[in-house]
Design a protein around this motif. Structure first.
Motif, short mmCIF file in Angstrom:
data_model
loop_
_atom_site.label_atom_id
_atom_site.label_comp_id
_atom_site.label_asym_id
_atom_site.label_seq_id
_atom_site.Cartn_x
_atom_site.Cartn_y
_atom_site.Cartn_z
N CYS A 39 0.85 -1.19 0.00
CA CYS A 39 0.00 0.00 0.00
C CYS A 39 0.89 1.24 0.00
O CYS A 39 2.08 1.18 0.30
N GLU A 40 0.28 2.38 -0.34
CA GLU A 40 1.04 3.64 -0.37
C GLU A 40 1.25 4.21 1.03
O GLU A 40 2.31 4.74 1.34
N ASP A 92 -13.49 2.31 -3.59
CA ASP A 92 -13.28 3.58 -4.30
C ASP A 92 -13.96 4.69 -3.50
O ASP A 92 -15.18 4.70 -3.34
N ARG A 113 -7.44 6.67 -3.12
CA ARG A 113 -8.64 6.24 -3.83
C ARG A 113 -9.30 5.01 -3.21
O ARG A 113 -10.49 4.78 -3.41
N SER A 114 -8.54 4.20 -2.47
CA SER A 114 -9.14 3.05 -1.79
C SER A 114 -8.44 2.85 -0.44
O SER A 114 -7.31 3.29 -0.24
N TYR A 133 -3.87 2.38 2.84
CA TYR A 133 -4.38 3.23 1.77
C TYR A 133 -3.66 2.96 0.46
O TYR A 133 -2.44 2.74 0.44
N SER A 134 -4.44 3.04 -0.64
CA SER A 134 -3.88 2.89 -1.98
C SER A 134 -4.24 4.13 -2.80
O SER A 134 -5.29 4.75 -2.58
N ASP A 135 -3.38 4.47 -3.75
CA ASP A 135 -3.66 5.62 -4.62
C ASP A 135 -4.47 5.22 -5.85
O ASP A 135 -4.72 6.04 -6.73
N LYS A 136 -4.90 3.95 -5.88
CA LYS A 136 -5.69 3.45 -7.02
C LYS A 136 -7.05 2.96 -6.55
O LYS A 136 -7.16 2.41 -5.46
N PRO A 137 -8.10 3.13 -7.34
CA PRO A 137 -9.38 2.49 -7.01
C PRO A 137 -9.24 0.97 -7.09
O PRO A 137 -8.44 0.47 -7.90
N ASP A 138 -9.96 0.26 -6.24
CA ASP A 138 -9.84 -1.20 -6.17
C ASP A 138 -8.38 -1.61 -5.97
O ASP A 138 -7.89 -2.55 -6.59
N GLY A 139 -7.73 -0.89 -5.08
CA GLY A 139 -6.29 -1.12 -4.87
C GLY A 139 -5.96 -2.32 -4.01
O GLY A 139 -4.79 -2.68 -3.89
#
Length: 232
Positions: A39-40, A92, A113-114, A133-139
């Motif tokens: 994850c970020e 998301d 985003r997720s 946390y992720s910077d992408k949807p559906d991460g």
């Protein structure tokens, strides 16, 4: 779980056992989360004795404002995960309608985003919340959620152990302080131990202060206020 993952969690358990105190324990959890789940950002919010969330570990300081907003408002995904005592997955943030538009805007502005929020439970009671946390949807995948669950379980046990150790240390320190304060009262005013403790306890009650703090003041100043001395 693959053999390599089992070994990795074994190393994590050893690292958590060696951590010195609650802060180092939760810091180890969030740093490991970055590698284990890819994850970020990661964070741990601790639940205080007064059951109020307290930010303890962040892999990025910009997360702090996100938490302060939720804590002040008493609502948000982290609060929901605590109340429901179950993992909360947000695929998301832009598709979420459970929380305010302000929360969604803050998340997007922070590049998120997720997210996943996992309460760290001890005897069914939340001690903290692990958030990823992720910077992408559906991460996050189902495998990521499974790994996060195991990480939260390891973290829960480690945080509980660290807190117990802190409580034990504080209790021992308090007993030492009170014992030293009693010695001063017994020598100065020729009191026995029972009477000296009554004096110390009465001053604590009259001034609405912890017995430990009263004992520390007596050690620092070698004096009790005149009003308390007169009542001995």
């Amino acid at each position: 779980m693959e053999h390599s993952s089992a070994e990795a969690f074994g190393r994590l358990a050893a690292e958590l056992q060696d951590a010195d105190g609650v802060e180092q324990t939760v810091e180890a959890v969030v740093q490991y989360a970055l590698q284990a789940v890819w994850c970020e950002y990661a964070s741990v919010v601790l639940i205080t004795k007064r059951r109020r969330p307290q930010i303890m570990a962040l892999t990025d300081p910009k997360l702090a404002e996100l938490y302060r907003s939720q804590i002040d408002a008493g609502t948000g995904p982290m609060i929901t995960a605590l109340e429901q005592r179950s993992a909360l997955l947000i695929p998301d943030v832009l598709a979420e309608a459970r929380w305010s538009a302000q929360w969604s805007e803050q998340m997007v502005a922070a590049g998120i985003r997720s997210a996943m929020h996992l309460p760290m439970l001890v005897a069914g009671r939340p001690e903290a919340v692990l958030s990823l946390y992720s910077d992408k949807p559906d991460g996050f995948t189902d495998d990521d959620l499974a790994v996060a669950h195991i990480l939260a379980q390891h973290g829960s046990a480690a945080v509980a152990a660290a807190r117990n150790q802190v409580s034990l240390t504080e209790a021992v320190d308090a007993r030492k302080l009170v014992g030293q304060a009693l010695g001063i009262l017994m020598e100065r005013y020729r009191l026995d131990e029972v009477r000296a403790f009554e004096v110390l306890r009465r001053y604590s009650q009259d001034n609405n202060r912890k017995l430990r703090d009263v004992a520390q003041e007596l050690l620092d100043t070698r004096e009790l206020p005149t009003s308390s001395q007169r009542r001995m």
